[in-house]
Design a protein around this motif. Structure first.
Motif, mmCIF file in Angstrom:
data_model
loop_
_atom_site.group_PDB
_atom_site.id
_atom_site.type_symbol
_atom_site.label_atom_id
_atom_site.label_comp_id
_atom_site.label_asym_id
_atom_site.label_seq_id
_atom_site.Cartn_x
_atom_site.Cartn_y
_atom_site.Cartn_z
ATOM 1 N N THR A 120 47.916 -42.501 14.910
ATOM 2 C CA THR A 120 46.576 -42.754 14.829
ATOM 3 C C THR A 120 46.051 -41.531 13.947
ATOM 4 O OG1 THR A 120 45.891 -42.003 16.765
ATOM 5 C CG2 THR A 120 46.147 -44.486 16.624
ATOM 6 N N SER A 122 42.048 -40.231 11.813
ATOM 7 C CA SER A 122 40.563 -40.148 12.046
ATOM 8 C C SER A 122 39.809 -41.542 11.656
ATOM 9 C CB SER A 122 40.012 -39.070 11.277
ATOM 10 O OG SER A 122 40.261 -39.369 9.649
ATOM 11 N N TRP A 123 38.596 -41.457 12.252
ATOM 12 C CA TRP A 123 37.766 -42.807 12.150
ATOM 13 C C TRP A 123 37.263 -42.596 10.496
ATOM 14 C CZ3 TRP A 123 33.755 -42.298 16.434
ATOM 15 C CH2 TRP A 123 34.353 -42.096 17.692
ATOM 16 N N ILE A 132 40.198 -47.113 12.359
ATOM 17 C CA ILE A 132 41.046 -45.923 12.426
ATOM 18 C C ILE A 132 42.226 -46.063 11.440
ATOM 19 C CG2 ILE A 132 42.588 -44.851 14.236
ATOM 20 C CD1 ILE A 132 40.922 -46.046 16.495
ATOM 21 N N LEU A 186 38.675 -46.703 19.911
ATOM 22 C CA LEU A 186 38.068 -45.427 19.316
ATOM 23 C C LEU A 186 37.928 -44.260 20.414
ATOM 24 C CD1 LEU A 186 34.944 -47.283 17.605
ATOM 25 C CD2 LEU A 186 36.826 -46.113 16.409
ATOM 26 N N SER A 190 42.538 -42.870 19.263
ATOM 27 C CA SER A 190 42.452 -42.289 17.962
ATOM 28 C C SER A 190 42.699 -40.845 18.048
ATOM 29 C CB SER A 190 41.074 -42.352 17.271
ATOM 30 O OG SER A 190 40.164 -41.749 18.311
#
Length: 235
Positions: A120, A122-123, A132, A186, A190
């Motif tokens: 995973t 970053s957002w 993600i 989230l 992540s």
């Protein structure tokens, strides 16, 4: 209470505290399943090694189960705890839209789910809101970034959708979860953690179930043509 009765109560309580942890685990109906998931998480962490940055929590998408089941597992490796939610598979993996994944693919445009290990990232804010990004770590999912295979929220991936239709809706190959369930991703998944997708088929009671139809990989030859291969379970 008499002194003798009080002593008996104290001894009984002490004996209960001294019982092996495995006896208490029997009260948890998913204990056997959870133990298998923790083992898979640890094996995959060892396999990918330093390619993931954080190793406390692992996400496991079990596409060997029907989409009506809670088949996305957050595995807390350090505390050996598991929390499970719904997750969608791709349209290209389930052309019949019956809730069973039949096909994996790493090919752009296939709209199919990919199997293997992902890291995973970053957002970002996209079509489905905050999402993600994912890096594919295996040959079976190496195109995750160019294919824009991500984790995101979707209303077709909620428990309410299952209650109404008996299955989830389908994504374009992304890991779609209900908005409330995705909030946990989230926070807990992540930022350099491991996500693994495969057909484990682990039921809530820890037994293994088999999909009603054989699953396969859609692959591309060097000349651009495609072919199917029965999923061997390796990457």
């Amino acid at each position: 209470m008499k002194r003798r009765d009080l002593l008996k109560s104290s001894l009984a309580a002490g004996a209960a505290l001294a019982l092996p942890t495995r006896l208490f685990a029997r009260a948890n109906p998913t204990a056997a399943r959870d133990a298998r998931l923790v083992a898979i998480a640890r094996e995959e962490l060892e396999r990918v090694g330093s390619r993931v940055w954080r190793k406390d929590i692992v996400g496991i998408a079990d596409f060997g189960l029907h989409s009506a089941h809670k088949r996305f597992h957050f595995v807390d490796v350090e505390n050996e705890r598991v929390a499970s939610y719904h997750v969608s598979h791709g349209t290209g993996s389930d052309g019949e839209h019956d809730g069973w994944l039949k096909r994996y693919s790493n090919i752009e445009g296939s709209e199919a789910s990919s199997r293997g290990a992902f890291m995973t990232r970053s957002w970002y804010v996209g079509r489905y809101g905050t999402s993600i990004r994912l890096d594919g770590l295996d040959p079976t999912n190496s195109n995750a970034l160019p294919r824009a295979i991500v984790m995101h929220q979707a209303n077709y991936a909620t428990p309410e959708h299952v209650d109404r239709w008996g299955r989830l809706g389908r994504s374009n190959g992304c890991f779609a979860m209900g908005p409330e369930q995705f909030d946990r991703a989230l926070i807990d998944l992540s930022g350099g953690r491991l996500l693994v997708a495969g057909s484990y088929g682990i039921a809530e009671d820890g037994t293994t179930v088999a999909p009603p139809i054989a699953q396969y990989d859609l692959l591309r030859r060097e000349d651009g043509t495609t072919f199917s291969r029965t999923n061997p379970g390796v990457f």
